[in-house]
Design a protein around this motif. Sequence first.
Motif, mmCIF file in Angstrom:
data_model
loop_
_atom_site.group_PDB
_atom_site.id
_atom_site.type_symbol
_atom_site.label_atom_id
_atom_site.label_comp_id
_atom_site.label_asym_id
_atom_site.label_seq_id
_atom_site.Cartn_x
_atom_site.Cartn_y
_atom_site.Cartn_z
ATOM 1 N N GLY A 66 -1.990 -35.656 -8.351
ATOM 2 C CA GLY A 66 -1.515 -36.953 -7.905
ATOM 3 C C GLY A 66 -0.269 -37.427 -8.620
ATOM 4 O O GLY A 66 -0.120 -38.634 -8.878
ATOM 5 N N VAL A 67 0.615 -36.501 -8.974
ATOM 6 C CA VAL A 67 1.880 -36.859 -9.626
ATOM 7 C C VAL A 67 3.011 -36.190 -8.845
ATOM 8 O O VAL A 67 2.778 -35.451 -7.879
ATOM 9 C CB VAL A 67 1.898 -36.404 -11.099
ATOM 10 C CG1 VAL A 67 0.831 -37.146 -11.909
ATOM 11 C CG2 VAL A 67 1.693 -34.890 -11.207
ATOM 12 N N SER A 68 4.240 -36.414 -9.294
ATOM 13 C CA SER A 68 5.379 -35.802 -8.611
ATOM 14 C C SER A 68 5.548 -34.348 -9.043
ATOM 15 O O SER A 68 5.062 -33.929 -10.107
ATOM 16 C CB SER A 68 6.659 -36.575 -8.913
ATOM 17 O OG SER A 68 6.983 -36.467 -10.290
ATOM 18 N N THR B 70 2.590 -23.483 -6.176
ATOM 19 C CA THR B 70 3.892 -24.151 -6.196
ATOM 20 C C THR B 70 3.785 -25.472 -6.946
ATOM 21 O O THR B 70 2.686 -25.997 -7.188
ATOM 22 C CB THR B 70 4.394 -24.405 -4.773
ATOM 23 O OG1 THR B 70 3.519 -25.347 -4.138
ATOM 24 C CG2 THR B 70 4.422 -23.104 -3.962
ATOM 25 N N LEU B 71 4.948 -26.004 -7.331
ATOM 26 C CA LEU B 71 4.972 -27.301 -8.016
ATOM 27 C C LEU B 71 4.386 -28.394 -7.132
ATOM 28 O O LEU B 71 3.672 -29.286 -7.611
ATOM 29 C CB LEU B 71 6.411 -27.643 -8.411
ATOM 30 C CG LEU B 71 7.064 -26.736 -9.469
ATOM 31 C CD1 LEU B 71 8.526 -27.133 -9.667
ATOM 32 C CD2 LEU B 71 6.317 -26.812 -10.790
ATOM 33 N N HIS B 72 4.659 -28.316 -5.836
ATOM 34 C CA HIS B 72 4.168 -29.353 -4.920
ATOM 35 C C HIS B 72 2.657 -29.273 -4.760
ATOM 36 O O HIS B 72 1.982 -30.320 -4.658
ATOM 37 C CB HIS B 72 4.862 -29.222 -3.567
ATOM 38 C CG HIS B 72 6.315 -29.582 -3.612
ATOM 39 N ND1 HIS B 72 6.753 -30.886 -3.688
ATOM 40 C CD2 HIS B 72 7.440 -28.803 -3.602
ATOM 41 C CE1 HIS B 72 8.075 -30.910 -3.713
ATOM 42 N NE2 HIS B 72 8.513 -29.647 -3.667
#
Length: 285
Positions: A260-262, A251-253
Amino acid sequence: MTQLVSLPVPTAVGSIDQYIQFANRVPVLSEQEERDCATRFHDDGDLDAARRLVLSHLRLVVAVARGYLGYGLPHADLIQEGNIGLMKAVKRFDPRRGVRLVSFAIHWIKAEIHEYILKNWRLVKVATTKAQRKLFFNLRSFKKDSNALSPDDVAAVAAQLGVKPEEVVEMETRLGGQDVPLDSGRDDDDDHFAPIAYLPDPGAEPAEVLEQAQQAHLATDGLRLALENLDERSRRIITARWLNEDGKSATLHELADEYGVSAERIRQIEAKAMKKMRGELATVM
């Protein structure tokens, strides 16, 4: 109300001849007896009265079915379908209309037999429209022998049945044809070819072969080259999102936590990488 005579109760019979003998032994109801039975069934739902009506007309079904033996179907099956038509007729018969059941039932008996013949005479239906059905059941009676109809005969048949001459010719061709299996199952004859051998192979078309080769190239070499032209992070994101061998996409998360980014930043990197890969793949097509 007229006193009805007792009708025999049908039992299992061992042959079609025994069945026909049974049907012919059932007494024919008089007009008054028939009217009384029909009234009891129509008004009161008396099933015994309906049974009497059906049994007393079994000989009619046998006689009608005998006229369709020329189509090569079992006499017993024709009778069975005719009996279904008879039961439908009894269910719909209204004694107050002033007609005998025999006149009303014959239409339903023939309709069921016709439907059975059309479904089972050939693997492929020879008649679907109303005009084709009329031709199917009448064309044989117009032919004097096995020879093809002459143009004058075709015109005469078309005029008498109210159809087009070309429809007469088409039905005559259908009646004269035979079912041919796609695969005869004969493996011992090298010179024998079933119709299935002449069907085109979609995979043998040059355009299809070329398209399959291009797709295979894109799925292997093209995709590998496109991934190699990405930076390590973009390649990792694309692989984790779309090319995981276990079929489980990250997943993107999950990727956002890894780098360590959004999650939005991961989405942007993914979109940019996909755009670059599409451009690379377009150059190798």
